[in-house]
Write an enzyme that holds these catalytic residues in place. Structure first.
Site, PDB file in Angstrom:
ATOM      1  N   ASN A 105     -19.805  -7.777 -17.106  1.00  0.00           N
ATOM      2  CA  ASN A 105     -19.070  -8.630 -16.157  1.00  0.00           C
ATOM      3  C   ASN A 105     -19.125 -10.081 -16.599  1.00  0.00           C
ATOM      4  O   ASN A 105     -20.055 -10.499 -17.287  1.00  0.00           O
ATOM      5  CB  ASN A 105     -19.657  -8.489 -14.744  1.00  0.00           C
ATOM      6  CG  ASN A 105     -18.692  -8.988 -13.682  1.00  0.00           C
ATOM      7  OD1 ASN A 105     -17.491  -8.691 -13.746  1.00  0.00           O
ATOM      8  ND2 ASN A 105     -19.172  -9.752 -12.716  1.00  0.00           N
TER       9      ASN A 105
ATOM     10  N   SER B  50       0.822  -1.219   0.000  1.00  0.00           N
ATOM     11  CA  SER B  50       0.000   0.000   0.000  1.00  0.00           C
ATOM     12  C   SER B  50       0.855   1.269   0.000  1.00  0.00           C
ATOM     13  O   SER B  50       1.792   1.411   0.783  1.00  0.00           O
ATOM     14  CB  SER B  50      -0.920   0.014   1.220  1.00  0.00           C
ATOM     15  OG  SER B  50      -1.568   1.260   1.283  1.00  0.00           O
TER      16      SER B  50
ATOM     17  N   GLY C  82      -4.773   3.806 -12.717  1.00  0.00           N
ATOM     18  CA  GLY C  82      -5.481   4.235 -11.516  1.00  0.00           C
ATOM     19  C   GLY C  82      -4.635   4.936 -10.455  1.00  0.00           C
ATOM     20  O   GLY C  82      -5.115   5.133  -9.331  1.00  0.00           O
TER      21      GLY C  82
ATOM     22  N   LYS D 288     -13.579  -3.949   2.642  1.00  0.00           N
ATOM     23  CA  LYS D 288     -14.433  -2.766   2.459  1.00  0.00           C
ATOM     24  C   LYS D 288     -15.892  -3.035   2.845  1.00  0.00           C
ATOM     25  O   LYS D 288     -16.577  -2.139   3.329  1.00  0.00           O
ATOM     26  CB  LYS D 288     -14.339  -2.254   1.014  1.00  0.00           C
ATOM     27  CG  LYS D 288     -12.978  -1.625   0.728  1.00  0.00           C
ATOM     28  CD  LYS D 288     -12.909  -1.026  -0.652  1.00  0.00           C
ATOM     29  CE  LYS D 288     -11.496  -0.517  -0.902  1.00  0.00           C
ATOM     30  NZ  LYS D 288     -11.328   0.089  -2.209  1.00  0.00           N
TER      31      LYS D 288
ATOM     32  N   GLY E 146     -16.451  -5.091 -15.060  1.00  0.00           N
ATOM     33  CA  GLY E 146     -16.262  -5.597 -13.696  1.00  0.00           C
ATOM     34  C   GLY E 146     -17.437  -5.212 -12.826  1.00  0.00           C
ATOM     35  O   GLY E 146     -18.146  -4.230 -13.120  1.00  0.00           O
TER      36      GLY E 146
ATOM     37  N   ASP F  40     -13.701   6.255  -2.981  1.00  0.00           N
ATOM     38  CA  ASP F  40     -13.174   5.715  -4.243  1.00  0.00           C
ATOM     39  C   ASP F  40     -13.804   6.383  -5.465  1.00  0.00           C
ATOM     40  O   ASP F  40     -13.116   6.729  -6.433  1.00  0.00           O
ATOM     41  CB  ASP F  40     -13.428   4.200  -4.332  1.00  0.00           C
ATOM     42  CG  ASP F  40     -12.426   3.399  -3.515  1.00  0.00           C
ATOM     43  OD1 ASP F  40     -11.331   3.917  -3.234  1.00  0.00           O
ATOM     44  OD2 ASP F  40     -12.742   2.250  -3.154  1.00  0.00           O
TER      45      ASP F  40
ATOM     46  N   VAL G  11     -22.747 -12.238 -15.156  1.00  0.00           N
ATOM     47  CA  VAL G  11     -23.701 -11.147 -15.423  1.00  0.00           C
ATOM     48  C   VAL G  11     -24.621 -10.915 -14.228  1.00  0.00           C
ATOM     49  O   VAL G  11     -25.041  -9.785 -13.962  1.00  0.00           O
ATOM     50  CB  VAL G  11     -24.524 -11.439 -16.706  1.00  0.00           C
ATOM     51  CG1 VAL G  11     -25.426 -10.271 -17.045  1.00  0.00           C
ATOM     52  CG2 VAL G  11     -23.591 -11.713 -17.877  1.00  0.00           C
TER      53      VAL G  11
HETATM   54  P1  NDP Z   1     -13.137  -7.726  -6.588  1.00  0.00           P
HETATM   55  O1  NDP Z   1     -12.410  -8.983  -6.276  1.00  0.00           O
HETATM   56  O2  NDP Z   1     -14.222  -7.272  -5.678  1.00  0.00           O
HETATM   57  O3  NDP Z   1     -13.810  -7.853  -8.055  1.00  0.00           O
HETATM   58  C1  NDP Z   1     -13.097  -8.420  -9.112  1.00  0.00           C
HETATM   59  C2  NDP Z   1     -13.844  -8.202 -10.431  1.00  0.00           C
HETATM   60  O4  NDP Z   1     -12.953  -8.556 -11.495  1.00  0.00           O
HETATM   61  C3  NDP Z   1     -15.092  -9.061 -10.608  1.00  0.00           C
HETATM   62  O5  NDP Z   1     -16.032  -8.317 -11.346  1.00  0.00           O
HETATM   63  C4  NDP Z   1     -14.558 -10.268 -11.422  1.00  0.00           C
HETATM   64  O6  NDP Z   1     -15.544 -10.876 -12.228  1.00  0.00           O
HETATM   65  C5  NDP Z   1     -13.582  -9.549 -12.330  1.00  0.00           C
HETATM   66  N1  NDP Z   1     -12.501 -10.402 -12.875  1.00  0.00           N
HETATM   67  C6  NDP Z   1     -11.450 -10.938 -12.204  1.00  0.00           C
HETATM   68  N2  NDP Z   1     -10.633 -11.576 -13.053  1.00  0.00           N
HETATM   69  C7  NDP Z   1     -11.182 -11.458 -14.300  1.00  0.00           C
HETATM   70  C8  NDP Z   1     -10.808 -11.915 -15.598  1.00  0.00           C
HETATM   71  N3  NDP Z   1      -9.697 -12.620 -15.782  1.00  0.00           N
HETATM   72  N4  NDP Z   1     -11.601 -11.584 -16.649  1.00  0.00           N
HETATM   73  C9  NDP Z   1     -12.723 -10.869 -16.459  1.00  0.00           C
HETATM   74  N5  NDP Z   1     -13.141 -10.408 -15.257  1.00  0.00           N
HETATM   75  C10 NDP Z   1     -12.375 -10.701 -14.190  1.00  0.00           C
HETATM   76  O7  NDP Z   1     -11.995  -6.617  -6.764  1.00  0.00           O
HETATM   77  P2  NDP Z   1     -12.129  -5.027  -6.535  1.00  0.00           P
HETATM   78  O8  NDP Z   1     -13.399  -4.586  -7.165  1.00  0.00           O
HETATM   79  O9  NDP Z   1     -11.922  -4.696  -5.110  1.00  0.00           O
HETATM   80  O10 NDP Z   1     -10.857  -4.458  -7.346  1.00  0.00           O
HETATM   81  C11 NDP Z   1     -10.859  -4.388  -8.759  1.00  0.00           C
HETATM   82  C12 NDP Z   1      -9.649  -3.593  -9.245  1.00  0.00           C
HETATM   83  O11 NDP Z   1      -9.745  -2.227  -8.868  1.00  0.00           O
HETATM   84  C13 NDP Z   1      -8.302  -4.095  -8.702  1.00  0.00           C
HETATM   85  O12 NDP Z   1      -7.384  -4.106  -9.794  1.00  0.00           O
HETATM   86  C14 NDP Z   1      -7.913  -3.037  -7.680  1.00  0.00           C
HETATM   87  O13 NDP Z   1      -6.503  -2.942  -7.574  1.00  0.00           O
HETATM   88  C15 NDP Z   1      -8.505  -1.789  -8.328  1.00  0.00           C
HETATM   89  N6  NDP Z   1      -8.757  -0.678  -7.368  1.00  0.00           N
HETATM   90  C16 NDP Z   1      -8.086   0.503  -7.529  1.00  0.00           C
HETATM   91  C17 NDP Z   1      -8.290   1.577  -6.680  1.00  0.00           C
HETATM   92  C18 NDP Z   1      -7.522   2.841  -6.899  1.00  0.00           C
HETATM   93  O14 NDP Z   1      -7.572   3.714  -6.023  1.00  0.00           O
HETATM   94  N7  NDP Z   1      -6.828   3.003  -8.017  1.00  0.00           N
HETATM   95  C19 NDP Z   1      -9.245   1.498  -5.568  1.00  0.00           C
HETATM   96  C20 NDP Z   1      -9.926   0.221  -5.470  1.00  0.00           C
HETATM   97  C21 NDP Z   1      -9.668  -0.821  -6.341  1.00  0.00           C
HETATM   98  P3  NDP Z   1     -16.546 -12.010 -11.607  1.00  0.00           P
HETATM   99  O15 NDP Z   1     -17.578 -11.243 -10.835  1.00  0.00           O
HETATM  100  O16 NDP Z   1     -17.113 -12.688 -12.793  1.00  0.00           O
HETATM  101  O17 NDP Z   1     -15.698 -12.897 -10.742  1.00  0.00           O
END
Ligand code: NDP
Length: 281
Positions: free
Chosen positions: A160, A24, A248, A75, A136, A111, A163
């Site tokens: 997503n 972090s 990001g 979160k 996503g 966020d 879906v």
């Molecule tokens: P989650 O684990 O809650 O969600 C993951 C999501 O990614 C789901 O929608 C999942 O789909 C999808 N996913 C994962 N792998 C794949 C793949 N190979 N192909 C397609 N879809 C995929 O993670 P978060 O929402 O917490 O985080 C998401 C991203 O956002 C991370 O990269 C994190 O680092 C970034 N982030 C950045 C911030 C910033 O300040 N810049 C703040 C917060 C997050 P499914 O539902 O089908 O499993």
């Protein structure tokens, strides 16, 4: 003999809690913000075991902690733990900022404000009237949907892998705005002005299966993940017609600035912090 007036109180104690949390950048970012105001600040990283979030927050409060930033995977726990939530947090169902006041735990989610500020102020891309695609439907997307809709895009779609998760998210905003949900296959033949990758695919070096022709003329591709080497999504976007690409890092600094403002009532200058981290992150 110690002079009573020499006594300096310890600096206010804050932390980021997560698992993993070693990577972090929040301590560095909040440290740089505090220096802008000549403020003393003790901001730590706290690694929390899964299932141990409440206990970690209780211990931190008992040790004099005043506020906590929350990252993966806590979160939703933070949202549930809060006694009071801001309106944007209530809608998001996830919190990344806690503070303790009047014996209550208060929660905010910064966020979405961070993402919108990076896109509209730093990148100067106007979301109003544009067609937006969010890829996503996880915790991060939950937090940014409301603030993005607040920018009045012409249309907003969530794509997503599962879906049903996208549909559950869209339901949260039913009655307030029309949010379309889709799988990746159905995106063929469609184009968008802003495509935000909110999946964690980039973290694993993967790319969601997006079709060609996704970017309209002048489109912005934005990946919530940051990496100095670029991300798989941004490399793909640059090769497939996105006019602008951004990662990001700006969102990370802007969401931190919003937390800093919530805690201390002071708005830091984010530009020098983003610039410094670009070269050292
Ligand atoms: P989650 O684990 O809650 O969600 C993951 C999501 O990614 C789901 O929608 C999942 O789909 C999808 N996913 C994962 N792998 C794949 C793949 N190979 N192909 C397609 N879809 C995929 O993670 P978060 O929402 O917490 O985080 C998401 C991203 O956002 C991370 O990269 C994190 O680092 C970034 N982030 C950045 C911030 C910033 O300040 N810049 C703040 C917060 C997050 P499914 O539902 O089908 O499993």
């Amino acid at each position: 003999m110690t002079d009573l007036f020499d006594f300096a109180p310890p600096p206010p104690l804050y932390a980021v809690m997560g698992n993993p949390v070693d990577h972090s950048l929040s301590p560095q970012i909040h440290g740089m913000f505090a220096r802008q105001f000549d403020m003393a600040l003790d901001y730590r990283r706290v690694h929390v075991d899964v299932g141990g979030f409440k206990q970690a927050v209780d211990s931190f409060r008992a040790a004099g902690g005043q506020g906590v930033n929350v990252t993966i995977p806590f979160k939703i726990d933070a949202w549930e733990l809060a006694d009071r939530r801001t309106e944007r947090t209530e809608a998001a169902g996830a919190a990344n900022t806690l503070w303790f006041k009047d014996n209550l735990i208060h929660a905010d989610n910064t966020d979405g404000a961070g993402l919108v500020r990076d896109i509209t102020a730093n990148i100067a891309f106007d979301v109003a009237g544009r067609r937006v695609l969010i890829v996503g439907a996880g915790g991060a997307v939950r937090g940014v949907l409301g603030p993005l809709l607040g920018e009045t895009p012409a249309a907003l779609a969530i794509a997503n892998r599962s879906v049903d998760k996208a549909e559950a998210l869209a339901q949260l905003f039913a009655g307030r705005a029309r949010v379309e949900t889709t799988g990746f296959e159905a995106l063929k033949g469609r184009s968008f002005d802003l495509v935000v990758n909110g999946t964690s695919a980039s973290l694993k070096g993967e790319l969601p299966p997006l079709p060609q022709g996704l970017f309209s003329r002048g489109a912005l591709a934005y990946d919530m993940m940051y990496s100095r080497e670029g991300t798989p999504f941004l490399h793909w976007a640059a090769e497939h017609g996105a006019a602008q690409c951004a990662d990001g890092l700006g969102m990370l600094v802007e969401q931190a600035a919003e937390s800093f403002y919530v805690w201390h009532g002071k708005r830091p200058d984010t530009a020098p912090v983003i610039e410094k981290l670009k070269w050292s992150a």
